[in-house]
Write a protein that holds these residues in place. Structure first.
Motif, PDB file in Angstrom:
ATOM      1  N   UNK A 101      -1.422  -4.634  -9.587  1.00  0.00           N
ATOM      2  CA  UNK A 101      -0.421  -3.755  -8.970  1.00  0.00           C
ATOM      3  C   UNK A 101       0.249  -4.472  -7.806  1.00  0.00           C
ATOM      4  N   UNK A 102       1.532  -4.235  -7.675  1.00  0.00           N
ATOM      5  CA  UNK A 102       2.296  -4.839  -6.585  1.00  0.00           C
ATOM      6  C   UNK A 102       3.030  -3.747  -5.809  1.00  0.00           C
ATOM      7  N   UNK A 103       2.323  -2.675  -5.516  1.00  0.00           N
ATOM      8  CA  UNK A 103       2.929  -1.529  -4.838  1.00  0.00           C
ATOM      9  C   UNK A 103       2.545  -1.450  -3.372  1.00  0.00           C
ATOM     10  N   UNK A 104       1.754  -2.393  -2.877  1.00  0.00           N
ATOM     11  CA  UNK A 104       1.293  -2.321  -1.502  1.00  0.00           C
ATOM     12  C   UNK A 104       0.012  -1.520  -1.430  1.00  0.00           C
ATOM     13  N   UNK A 105      -0.154  -0.766  -0.346  1.00  0.00           N
ATOM     14  CA  UNK A 105      -1.355   0.034  -0.180  1.00  0.00           C
ATOM     15  C   UNK A 105      -1.229   1.323  -0.968  1.00  0.00           C
ATOM     16  N   UNK A 106      -2.305   1.711  -1.631  1.00  0.00           N
ATOM     17  CA  UNK A 106      -2.281   2.948  -2.380  1.00  0.00           C
ATOM     18  C   UNK A 106      -3.669   3.354  -2.841  1.00  0.00           C
ATOM     19  N   UNK A 107      -3.743   4.523  -3.436  1.00  0.00           N
ATOM     20  CA  UNK A 107      -4.979   5.116  -3.934  1.00  0.00           C
ATOM     21  C   UNK A 107      -4.727   5.663  -5.325  1.00  0.00           C
ATOM     22  N   UNK A 108      -5.806   5.910  -6.041  1.00  0.00           N
ATOM     23  CA  UNK A 108      -5.713   6.639  -7.304  1.00  0.00           C
ATOM     24  C   UNK A 108      -6.139   8.068  -7.024  1.00  0.00           C
ATOM     25  N   UNK A 109      -5.361   9.027  -7.508  1.00  0.00           N
ATOM     26  CA  UNK A 109      -5.601  10.442  -7.227  1.00  0.00           C
ATOM     27  C   UNK A 109      -5.513  11.226  -8.536  1.00  0.00           C
ATOM     28  N   UNK A 110      -6.387  12.200  -8.696  1.00  0.00           N
ATOM     29  CA  UNK A 110      -6.336  13.095  -9.855  1.00  0.00           C
ATOM     30  C   UNK A 110      -5.698  14.400  -9.402  1.00  0.00           C
ATOM     31  N   UNK A 111      -4.595  14.772 -10.065  1.00  0.00           N
ATOM     32  CA  UNK A 111      -3.871  16.003  -9.763  1.00  0.00           C
ATOM     33  C   UNK A 111      -3.771  16.798 -11.065  1.00  0.00           C
ATOM     34  N   UNK A 112      -4.285  18.015 -11.048  1.00  0.00           N
ATOM     35  CA  UNK A 112      -4.239  18.886 -12.228  1.00  0.00           C
ATOM     36  C   UNK A 112      -4.764  18.192 -13.487  1.00  0.00           C
ATOM     37  N   UNK A 113      -5.813  17.407 -13.355  1.00  0.00           N
ATOM     38  CA  UNK A 113      -6.434  16.768 -14.508  1.00  0.00           C
ATOM     39  C   UNK A 113      -5.825  15.454 -14.936  1.00  0.00           C
ATOM     40  N   UNK A 114      -4.742  15.009 -14.310  1.00  0.00           N
ATOM     41  CA  UNK A 114      -4.113  13.733 -14.652  1.00  0.00           C
ATOM     42  C   UNK A 114      -4.256  12.759 -13.488  1.00  0.00           C
ATOM     43  N   UNK A 115      -4.356  11.470 -13.825  1.00  0.00           N
ATOM     44  CA  UNK A 115      -4.447  10.430 -12.795  1.00  0.00           C
ATOM     45  C   UNK A 115      -3.060   9.954 -12.392  1.00  0.00           C
ATOM     46  N   UNK A 116      -2.913   9.686 -11.101  1.00  0.00           N
ATOM     47  CA  UNK A 116      -1.649   9.212 -10.526  1.00  0.00           C
ATOM     48  C   UNK A 116      -1.941   8.096  -9.541  1.00  0.00           C
TER      49      UNK A 116
END
Length: 186
Positions: A101-116
């Motif tokens: 990934x080349x998006x800088x700082x970030x996290x993986x988050x689950x929202x309403x059953x889907x990953x983002x």
């Protein structure tokens, strides 16, 4: 003697006049022509040309693939919340982004059953607020429940998840991140 002095001063005056005259011409800002907006037919022609390019063909194949459909469906699922700028509940699933990934700082988050992917942008060491900007985000743990707001959701064939731009993050009723408004410009 006076004639020699006048003969030397006259070319000096002429040369300095030319220098100042050319300087004024260079400093003049040319009027920018306002480009007219593209018509619908022109936009359609540009889109058709791009779709025929190798990048456009690759994007269309990705869009029709199961992975592309999954990403587009996930983006559509939260589009209304983003448009209305309402709170979105999520759970942190990973403290790092997928490899490559080349998006800088970030996290993986689950929202309403889907990953983002929740992306915040690059960490810039030159900024004075470097230590404070993402400090509280670095303190998050897997399975922490957060409330977030965003101004956009995007996607790209390179990523298997929709990308949510992080503008506001809250945990346990406390704001832990708030994007600073842009300075100067649009």
């Amino acid at each position: 003697m006076k004639k020699i002095i006048y003969a030397l001063i006259l070319p000096l005056v002429v040369v300095s006049g030319l220098v100042f005259a050319s300087r004024e011409v260079k400093n003049e800002i040319p009027e920018k022509s306002n480009p007219r907006p593209l018509s619908a037919a022109e936009r359609e022609a540009i889109l058709k040309k791009w779709e025929a390019s190798p990048d456009g063909i690759m994007y269309k194949k990705w869009e029709a693939s199961p992975a592309g459909k999954k990403v587009l469906a996930g983006a559509a699922k939260i589009k209304k919340s983003i448009r209305d700028s309402t709170n979105i509940e999520g759970v942190v699933t990973s403290l790092s982004l997928p490899p490559g990934s080349r998006l800088g700082f970030g996290l993986m988050v689950k929202i309403n059953g889907d990953d983002y992917i929740l992306a915040f942008g690059p960490e810039q060491s030159g900024k004075s607020n470097f230590n404070n900007e993402f400090e509280q985000l670095h303190n998050l743990k897997v399975n922490d429940k957060i409330i977030l707001r965003s101004h956009s959701v995007s996607y790209a064939p390179k990523y298997a998840y929709p990308i949510v731009a992080g503008d506001y993050v809250e945990r346990d009723g406390k704001i832990i991140y708030l994007r600073a408004p842009r300075q100067g410009g649009c």
